[in-house]
Design a protein around this motif. Structure first.
Motif, PDB file in Angstrom:
ATOM      1  N   MET C   1       7.866  61.580  35.345  1.00  0.00           N
ATOM      2  CA  MET C   1       8.796  60.439  35.387  1.00  0.00           C
ATOM      3  C   MET C   1       8.035  59.159  35.688  1.00  0.00           C
ATOM      4  SD  MET C   1      10.468  61.231  39.066  1.00  0.00           S
ATOM      5  CE  MET C   1       9.792  62.898  39.060  1.00  0.00           C
ATOM      6  N   ASN C   2       8.492  58.075  35.092  1.00  0.00           N
ATOM      7  CA  ASN C   2       7.760  56.815  35.179  1.00  0.00           C
ATOM      8  C   ASN C   2       8.228  55.915  36.311  1.00  0.00           C
ATOM      9  OD1 ASN C   2       6.002  57.059  32.859  1.00  0.00           O
ATOM     10  ND2 ASN C   2       7.873  57.074  31.668  1.00  0.00           N
ATOM     11  N   PHE C   3       9.428  56.170  36.834  1.00  0.00           N
ATOM     12  CA  PHE C   3       9.951  55.326  37.908  1.00  0.00           C
ATOM     13  C   PHE C   3      11.006  56.137  38.658  1.00  0.00           C
ATOM     14  CE2 PHE C   3      11.494  54.197  33.679  1.00  0.00           C
ATOM     15  CZ  PHE C   3      12.827  54.524  33.759  1.00  0.00           C
ATOM     16  N   GLN C   4      11.461  55.589  39.768  1.00  0.00           N
ATOM     17  CA  GLN C   4      12.394  56.326  40.626  1.00  0.00           C
ATOM     18  C   GLN C   4      13.840  56.044  40.237  1.00  0.00           C
ATOM     19  OE1 GLN C   4      11.459  58.564  42.929  1.00  0.00           O
ATOM     20  NE2 GLN C   4       9.387  58.206  42.185  1.00  0.00           N
ATOM     21  N   LEU C   5      14.634  57.082  40.166  1.00  0.00           N
ATOM     22  CA  LEU C   5      16.055  56.939  39.889  1.00  0.00           C
ATOM     23  C   LEU C   5      16.777  58.078  40.619  1.00  0.00           C
ATOM     24  CD1 LEU C   5      17.592  54.882  38.102  1.00  0.00           C
ATOM     25  CD2 LEU C   5      17.477  56.537  36.247  1.00  0.00           C
ATOM     26  N   PRO C   6      17.616  57.744  41.598  1.00  0.00           N
ATOM     27  CA  PRO C   6      18.255  58.805  42.391  1.00  0.00           C
ATOM     28  C   PRO C   6      19.406  59.472  41.641  1.00  0.00           C
ATOM     29  CG  PRO C   6      18.983  56.638  43.135  1.00  0.00           C
ATOM     30  CD  PRO C   6      17.981  56.396  42.042  1.00  0.00           C
ATOM     31  N   TYR C   7      19.906  60.552  42.205  1.00  0.00           N
ATOM     32  CA  TYR C   7      21.071  61.272  41.672  1.00  0.00           C
ATOM     33  C   TYR C   7      20.830  61.884  40.293  1.00  0.00           C
ATOM     34  CZ  TYR C   7      23.253  58.546  45.396  1.00  0.00           C
ATOM     35  OH  TYR C   7      23.550  57.974  46.593  1.00  0.00           O
ATOM     36  N   LEU C   8      19.591  62.222  40.002  1.00  0.00           N
ATOM     37  CA  LEU C   8      19.357  62.977  38.769  1.00  0.00           C
ATOM     38  C   LEU C   8      19.360  64.457  39.116  1.00  0.00           C
ATOM     39  CD1 LEU C   8      16.500  60.945  37.028  1.00  0.00           C
ATOM     40  CD2 LEU C   8      18.971  60.742  36.730  1.00  0.00           C
ATOM     41  N   PRO C   9      19.866  65.308  38.233  1.00  0.00           N
ATOM     42  CA  PRO C   9      19.831  66.746  38.517  1.00  0.00           C
ATOM     43  C   PRO C   9      18.388  67.209  38.663  1.00  0.00           C
ATOM     44  CG  PRO C   9      20.430  66.330  36.225  1.00  0.00           C
ATOM     45  CD  PRO C   9      20.436  65.009  36.916  1.00  0.00           C
ATOM     46  N   GLU C  10      18.167  68.130  39.594  1.00  0.00           N
ATOM     47  CA  GLU C  10      16.816  68.615  39.816  1.00  0.00           C
ATOM     48  C   GLU C  10      16.342  69.435  38.626  1.00  0.00           C
ATOM     49  OE1 GLU C  10      14.531  70.713  43.528  1.00  0.00           O
ATOM     50  OE2 GLU C  10      16.647  70.180  43.775  1.00  0.00           O
ATOM     51  N   ARG C  11      15.090  69.259  38.237  1.00  0.00           N
ATOM     52  CA  ARG C  11      14.513  70.048  37.156  1.00  0.00           C
ATOM     53  C   ARG C  11      13.364  70.869  37.706  1.00  0.00           C
ATOM     54  NH1 ARG C  11      15.182  71.959  32.911  1.00  0.00           N
ATOM     55  NH2 ARG C  11      13.794  70.964  31.434  1.00  0.00           N
ATOM     56  N   SER C  12      13.326  72.135  37.308  1.00  0.00           N
ATOM     57  CA  SER C  12      12.240  73.018  37.744  1.00  0.00           C
ATOM     58  C   SER C  12      10.943  72.618  37.029  1.00  0.00           C
ATOM     59  CB  SER C  12      12.596  74.458  37.402  1.00  0.00           C
ATOM     60  OG  SER C  12      13.001  74.537  36.038  1.00  0.00           O
ATOM     61  N   GLU C  13       9.830  73.149  37.520  1.00  0.00           N
ATOM     62  CA  GLU C  13       8.532  72.868  36.909  1.00  0.00           C
ATOM     63  C   GLU C  13       8.026  74.105  36.170  1.00  0.00           C
ATOM     64  OE1 GLU C  13       6.294  69.973  37.591  1.00  0.00           O
ATOM     65  OE2 GLU C  13       8.153  68.983  38.214  1.00  0.00           O
ATOM     66  N   LYS C  14       7.218  73.896  35.171  1.00  0.00           N
ATOM     67  CA  LYS C  14       6.562  74.990  34.464  1.00  0.00           C
ATOM     68  C   LYS C  14       5.519  75.636  35.360  1.00  0.00           C
ATOM     69  CE  LYS C  14       4.732  74.054  30.512  1.00  0.00           C
ATOM     70  NZ  LYS C  14       4.055  73.314  29.400  1.00  0.00           N
ATOM     71  N   PRO C  15       5.295  76.965  35.301  1.00  0.00           N
ATOM     72  CA  PRO C  15       6.087  77.946  34.554  1.00  0.00           C
ATOM     73  C   PRO C  15       7.385  78.250  35.283  1.00  0.00           C
ATOM     74  CG  PRO C  15       4.325  79.057  35.736  1.00  0.00           C
ATOM     75  CD  PRO C  15       4.158  77.597  36.004  1.00  0.00           C
ATOM     76  N   ARG C  16       8.463  78.407  34.566  1.00  0.00           N
ATOM     77  CA  ARG C  16       9.773  78.587  35.185  1.00  0.00           C
ATOM     78  C   ARG C  16      10.562  79.705  34.522  1.00  0.00           C
ATOM     79  NH1 ARG C  16      11.368  72.508  33.531  1.00  0.00           N
ATOM     80  NH2 ARG C  16      10.458  72.608  31.460  1.00  0.00           N
ATOM     81  N   GLU C  17      11.640  80.088  35.170  1.00  0.00           N
ATOM     82  CA  GLU C  17      12.479  81.182  34.677  1.00  0.00           C
ATOM     83  C   GLU C  17      13.786  80.676  34.088  1.00  0.00           C
ATOM     84  OE1 GLU C  17      12.282  84.569  34.313  1.00  0.00           O
ATOM     85  OE2 GLU C  17      10.138  84.343  34.691  1.00  0.00           O
ATOM     86  N   ASP C  45       8.339  74.963  27.187  1.00  0.00           N
ATOM     87  CA  ASP C  45       7.947  76.242  27.754  1.00  0.00           C
ATOM     88  C   ASP C  45       7.460  77.205  26.688  1.00  0.00           C
ATOM     89  OD1 ASP C  45       9.030  75.936  30.687  1.00  0.00           O
ATOM     90  OD2 ASP C  45      10.589  75.159  29.351  1.00  0.00           O
ATOM     91  N   LEU C  46       8.126  77.175  25.532  1.00  0.00           N
ATOM     92  CA  LEU C  46       7.815  78.130  24.469  1.00  0.00           C
ATOM     93  C   LEU C  46       7.788  77.416  23.125  1.00  0.00           C
ATOM     94  CD1 LEU C  46      10.601  80.125  25.979  1.00  0.00           C
ATOM     95  CD2 LEU C  46       8.605  81.493  25.360  1.00  0.00           C
ATOM     96  N   VAL C  47       6.894  77.878  22.257  1.00  0.00           N
ATOM     97  CA  VAL C  47       6.902  77.408  20.870  1.00  0.00           C
ATOM     98  C   VAL C  47       6.955  78.619  19.951  1.00  0.00           C
ATOM     99  CG1 VAL C  47       5.529  76.365  19.021  1.00  0.00           C
ATOM    100  CG2 VAL C  47       5.735  75.207  21.220  1.00  0.00           C
ATOM    101  N   CYS C  74       3.296  80.768  23.065  1.00  0.00           N
ATOM    102  CA  CYS C  74       3.410  80.615  21.622  1.00  0.00           C
ATOM    103  C   CYS C  74       3.634  81.991  21.007  1.00  0.00           C
ATOM    104  CB  CYS C  74       2.118  79.991  21.113  1.00  0.00           C
ATOM    105  SG  CYS C  74       2.057  79.799  19.339  1.00  0.00           S
ATOM    106  N   TYR C  75       4.578  82.094  20.072  1.00  0.00           N
ATOM    107  CA  TYR C  75       4.813  83.406  19.459  1.00  0.00           C
ATOM    108  C   TYR C  75       5.238  83.280  18.004  1.00  0.00           C
ATOM    109  CZ  TYR C  75       9.783  82.571  20.505  1.00  0.00           C
ATOM    110  OH  TYR C  75      11.041  82.039  20.574  1.00  0.00           O
TER     111      TYR C  75
END
Lengths: 260, 260, 260
Positions: C1-17, C45-47, C74-75
């Motif tokens: 992310m390039n700047f701060q913006l509150p109240y965004l839904p949390e996003r997990s980081e790679k690698p994730r389920e 995550d996948l191509v 990749c698959y």
């Protein structure tokens, strides 16, 4: 141009006040921006970093610099402006513009409800800092404005300080100045043209039939926006009468004897 | 091919007379052309610089050279030919081909009305200079030809010197050999196939259902055109039966027991 | 992310389920893959190398390496797996995965009829070698499964060893979990969600209205697939509520007073 061909409509040169082409960048990489500039940079006046994509794309500063170096006005999508407004963060938005060296900004109320007075206040304040484009027309399907409401909004926003007003079409081209089938709303557009200075309006026209429609109605020098990167050159051929759809639009009568 | 897989339909190698793939370039940058060649150059026989885009795109000479160096015939869109003809500038057009080192040209009458005799004269004269493709079928919605008219036009133009005749579909794929819903006009196409040599016709088939339709009717070696750059590889998988739509089209009976 | 913006839904980081984004590569050049990674690699995550395109694209090994180096699974497309199965070449397919250093594979029966027992055997054997995704839902228009059949197939394949099950939508987004008009089949999807663990299902959602529909129904962390390369960043803005369609989806009540 690569060779001589007479009887083409005259095209203004950048920087210009009419005949503007505004492109929507929805997340190009830096190299893709370079490609766009190599092939079409001479034809592009403005680039909008669509909706909130600027929050997500890497190398934002480098991207903005690339556009600026090629005399292309670059600005953040109106939805991002609204994301700051809905959070009560207008001052942060102004600072953001400074941090990224932006000299153009969009004020819109496509996702949020914004009283006209507030909108004009934002336009007025931003116009002291940057060149402002403001967008008119709702993104919501159940908000319909009458032609005289469109005219009033446009003129009020121009008086408040907008450089141009954008007639909203949504990216899909199926709302605002278009009906749900994507057809241009003729009556609305004719009313606008008679009451607002032509070169002050930038029409969102993301798909070809709309571009053809505006060029045939308002001429080569109409301001058009939300153009996809790969459609800039095809659009220019429409403006020049070098594509089937506008082939005879700008030819003198004397050359029209081969018209089917 | 990256690995061995038996029972795939045989594909000819470039340069070839059938199984041609013609791509529409609507304004790629030089680097995008390099990308296209890297991924798909071995599958592309012809590239058309669509309608009048060659007037607008920078680096035209370099682009043509890139295609030629990779054994891809490159030519200017038929609408540009017509733009010269309507201005009475046929000699300038011939000179333009020389100036850019082009060895292929298209003769068409999609936007202008051109008597058959005149069209064949242009084909005859250009055929002394370059390899000629001529396009049959009108771009205008209210011009409808009967199947026997299509056949006669095609054979007359081939006799006049066309290397191949192109069956017009317009870029959107909704006119000419297709109806307004984009469906192939079966009766028309079957008549053409019985009266014109198969490998002499290049069918414009810009969207997938049309490509599937032609491959299932006429086989892997059908000549197809107006293919978007990013669709060349997907089209090749259709020709090879490596996509769902043509998966069982080329398999021997003995391997069809898993057919649903 | 390039700047701060509150109240965004949390996003997990790679690698994730969960919150996975799977992209369809239909024949990108190596440089286009680099562009995709530069702009969007952190979001992918996948191509999937769609259907049989991996047979045709040059530089396959380099492409796979590029994806792997950027922590992207990749698959090979399921149709290629089926092309090996229909030819009785399962062992060759396993060897192919090894030859190309692949650690992910898809098992599908979209083009061929495959008894459930056989399909699960393939899943079981491949799961000893690589991470397996299996696809549920038919590509054929006349095969319709009931919701309880969908649930049973999904759970059976997960038990057999699939890491995730993919709910088939076909590339056009008009079959499987969607009806012929591209509308989501609500009843079917709700039944699946109540009977199969949410993060075990990856929904094919190639077009925007479907992505919006799933995000509004299942939240930012829904697994979505068959995303076009140029749509990865726009999809991320939908997940974050930074595009009109999901603008108010994740905002707290206190900030919703500007909702139209």
């Amino acid at each position: 141009m690569n060779f001589q061909l007479p009887y083409l409509p005259e095209r203004s040169e950048k920087p210009r006040e009419s005949g503007l082409t505004m492109v929507m960048d929805k997340g190009l990489s830096l190299r893709q921006v370079e490609d766009l500039i190599e092939s079409s940079g001479h034809l592009i006046d403005l680039v909008k970093l669509g909706f909130g994509t600027s929050y997500v794309t890497p190398n934002l500063k480098e991207k903005i610099t690339l556009y600026h170096q090629n005399n292309i006005r670059c600005y953040l999508g109106g939805t991002l402006f609204e994301a700051f407004i809905v959070r009560g963060m207008f001052d942060d938005y102004r600072k953001l513009l400074d941090d990224y060296g932006l000299s153009t900004a969009e004020v819109s109320d496509g996702a949020i409800a914004l009283p006209m007075e507030d909108k004009c206040n934002y336009i007025r304040q931003l116009a002291e800092q940057v060149t402002v484009l403001s967008e008119v027309g709702s993104k919501m399907e159940d908000t319909v404005f009458t032609p005289s409401e469109w005219v009033k909004m446009m003129n009020t926003e121009l008086e408040a300080g907008s450089w141009k007003v954008i007639a909203e079409a949504r990216e899909s081209g199926k709302l605002g100045i278009y009906d749900s089938a994507g057809q241009a709303n003729t009556g609305l557009i004719q009313t606008i043209m008679s009451e607002v200075p032509t070169d002050k309006v930038l029409w969102e026209a993301p798909v070809k039939p709309q571009q053809v429609w505006f060029i045939n109605l308002l001429g080569s020098s109409v301001n058009l926006g939300n153009i996809a990167p790969h459609d800039v050159i095809p659009l220019e051929t429409l403006r020049l009468g070098l594509r089937g759809d506008t082939f005879f639009s700008f030819l003198p009568e004397a050359l029209a004897q081969m018209k089917p």
